[in-house]
Write an enzyme that holds these catalytic residues in place. Structure first.
Site, PDB file in Angstrom:
ATOM      1  N   SER A   1      -2.728 -11.391 -10.644  1.00 56.82           N
ATOM      2  CA  SER A   1      -3.155 -12.273 -11.890  1.00 56.82           C
ATOM      3  C   SER A   1      -3.664 -11.235 -12.808  1.00 56.82           C
ATOM      4  O   SER A   1      -3.350 -11.311 -13.830  1.00 56.82           O
ATOM      5  CB  SER A   1      -4.291 -13.247 -11.385  1.00 56.82           C
TER       6      SER A   1
ATOM      7  N   HIS B   1       0.823  -1.253  -0.178  1.00 55.59           N
ATOM      8  CA  HIS B   1      -0.098  -0.142   0.012  1.00 55.59           C
ATOM      9  C   HIS B   1       0.689   1.191  -0.040  1.00 55.59           C
ATOM     10  O   HIS B   1       0.328   2.272   0.486  1.00 55.59           O
ATOM     11  CB  HIS B   1      -0.970  -0.168   1.115  1.00 55.59           C
TER      12      HIS B   1
ATOM     13  N   GLY C   1      -7.294 -13.938  -7.433  1.00 56.57           N
ATOM     14  CA  GLY C   1      -7.536 -13.540  -5.831  1.00 56.57           C
ATOM     15  C   GLY C   1      -6.611 -13.823  -4.806  1.00 56.57           C
ATOM     16  O   GLY C   1      -7.080 -13.704  -3.531  1.00 56.57           O
TER      17      GLY C   1
ATOM     18  N   ASP D   1       2.349  -3.497  -9.394  1.00 56.73           N
ATOM     19  CA  ASP D   1       2.010  -4.969 -10.097  1.00 56.73           C
ATOM     20  C   ASP D   1       2.134  -5.006 -11.418  1.00 56.73           C
ATOM     21  O   ASP D   1       3.014  -5.835 -12.195  1.00 56.73           O
ATOM     22  CB  ASP D   1       0.427  -5.132  -9.674  1.00 56.73           C
TER      23      ASP D   1
END
Length: 373
Positions: A124, A32, A119, A169
Site C-alpha cells: 500500500s 527478503h 498492512g 515494491d
C-alpha cells in the site's frame, strides 16, 4: 471501496488538475531478497491508490485521505519537510526527494484514496508513493521514466520515512501489470515481463494480522542479512552461489540465526530463477512446489511467518485445486498467495476463509480470487 469522482472538489472546493493511479502488488516468490541484491517476481493486483492533485500559488501543501484519520486534512510547506511519524511522511518523502533531484516543487492540494489494504503485505505504501510521484510528474512536466519513478519512491520510503525496504515494491507499483509477472534483478533494476499461465489463477487472502515495514523485526532481519554476507565474505547475499557444493557447509558454519537467514536468501534467489523457468515452461506443478518450499523457508529459516498465516497456507494447500501457497510480503502478518487451477480460486477462497474463521477472533478476507486477465 468506490472512488468518488467528486472527492477532491468536496474537500478543496475546486476541481483537480491531475489524476494518477498505481496498483498494489502481490509477490509470487522472492521474499527478503530485494535488499540483498537478489531476484523477485511480483505482479500487480486490481487494488489501486488514486491521487488527485492541483497546484497552488503558494508553498503550502495540503493533503487529505479517505483511508486514515477520518479524512483529516494535513499540511506542510514545500521545502520544510520533517518526519512526523504519520502517513503524511510518505507525501513529504516524495517532495523532499524530488527537490533533492533539482525539481522545483510548488504548493499543491492533493486527495488520496486507496483500495490497497493497509498492512497486508501488498505494498500500500509503494502504491501511494508511485501514484503521487506520477501525479507530480504530470503536473510539473518532469522528464522521468517509470524506473526513475520507482527509484524516487524507494528513496522516499527508505531514506525519508525510514522503512528499510528494498526496491521491489516500488518497481512493481511503477511497472507491473495484472497479466504478467515482473521478473526483476534488484541489483541492476533490469526487468522482464513474463506472461502468467492461462491454466491457473491467483488467490490472495489477507490474514487480518497487520504488519509494518518500519517495525523492529524487519530491521533486525535486514541487519542479520548484512552480518551474514560479511561473514561469508561477499558484498551481498545475492553473491552467494546456491549451486556451489561448498556453500552449504559455509552457511551452516555461521552462528545462529545468521545461518538460517543466509540459507533462506540464498535458496530463495534460486527459487525465483526456478520459478521463472517454470512459468516459461508452463509447469504449474513445479511452480506450486516452489511456492510451498518458499513458505517453509520463510517460516523456519527467516522466521517471518506467524501462526495465523501458517494456518491459512496449510488450509489452502489442503485444497485439491491448489498447486502451492505461501506467505507473500515482508511477513509478521499480512497475506498469502496461492496458485490455483483456473476457475477454482473463488471456491478455494471461500473454503479457506471459512476454515480460518473457526478459530475465535480470526477473520480473513479474499482480496484477489478471480481469473488472471
Amino acid at each position: 471501496m468506490t472512488v468518488k469522482s467528486n472527492g477532491f472538489e468536496v474537500v478543496f472546493g475546486r476541481p483537480a488538475k491531475v489524476l494518477a493511479e498505481a496498483p498494489g502488488r502481490v509477490n509470487l516468490i522472492g521474499e527478503h531478497t530485494d535488499y540483498n541484491g537478489g531476484y523477485v517476481l511480483p505482479t500487480a493486483i486490481p487494488q489501486k491508490t488514486r491521487v488527485e492533485i492541483a497546484p497552488r500559488e503558494d508553498r503550502l501543501i495540503q493533503v487529505a485521505t479517505a483511508n486514515v484519520d477520518g479524512g483529516a486534512l494535513l499540511s506542510f510547506r514545500a521545502g520544510e519537510e520533517a518526519r512526523r511519524g504519520l502517513w503524511l511522511d510518505y507525501v513529504q518523502g516524495i517532495t523532499a526527494v524530488l527537490r533533492g533531484r533539482g525539481a522545483s516543487i510548488p504548493g499543491f492540494d492533493a486527495r488520496i484514496e486507496s483500495t490497497v489494504p493497509l498492512g497486508s503485505g501488498l505494498s500500500s505504501s509503494a502504491s501511494l508513493l508511485v501514484a503521487l510521484a506520477r501525479a507530480l510528474r504530470s503536473m510539473l512536466g518532469l522528464s522521468i521514466d517509470d524506473v526513475e519513478i520507482a527509484r524516487i519512491a524507494h528513496a522516499a520510503e527508505h531514506d525519508f520515512v525510514g522503512a528499510p525496504v528494498g526496491t521491489m515494491d516500488q518497481m512493481a507499483a511503477s511497472l507491473a501489470d495484472e497479466s504478467t509477472a515482473l521478473f526483476i534483478d534488484t541489483r541492476t533494476l533490469a526487468f522482464e515481463r513474463i506472461p502468467l499461465p492461462a491454466e491457473a489463477e491467483l488467490l490472495v487472502v489477507d490474514s487480518g494480522v497487520a504488519h509494518q515495514h518500519a517495525s523492529g523485526d524487519y530491521k533486525t532481519r535486514r541487519a542479520e542479512c548484512k552480518q551474514a554476507a560479511a561473514a561469508l565474505g561477499v558484498p551481498e547475499l545475492r553473491d552467494v552461489d546456491a549451486t556451489r557444493a561448498s556453500i552449504e557447509p559455509r552457511i551452516a558454519s555461521l552462528p545462529a540465526p545468521l545461518d538460517r537467514r543466509a540459507r533462506h536468501v540464498v535458496t530463495e534467489n534460486a527459487r525465483v530463477l526456478a520459478a521463472v523457468a517454470a512459468l516459461r515452461a508452463g509447469d504449474l506443478a513445479r511452480l506450486g512446489e516452489l511456492f510451498d518450499a518458499s513458505h517453509r523457508s520463510m517460516r523456519d529459516d527467516f522466521e517471518v511467518s506467524v501462526p495465523a498465516v501458517d494456518e491459512l497456507v496449510e488450509s489452502a494447500r489442503a485444497q485439491p485445486d491448489v498447486f502451492g501457497a505461501r506467505l507473500t510480503g515482508g511477513g509478521f502478518g499480512g497475506a498469502i498467495v496461492a496458485l490455483v487451477k483456473r476457475g477454482r480460486a473463488a471456491s478455494v477462497g471461500r473454503a479457506v476463509v471459512e476454515a480460518y474463521a473457526r478459530t475465535p477472533g480470526r477473520r480473513a478476507t479474499v482480496l484477489v480470487g478471480g481469473p488472471v486477465p
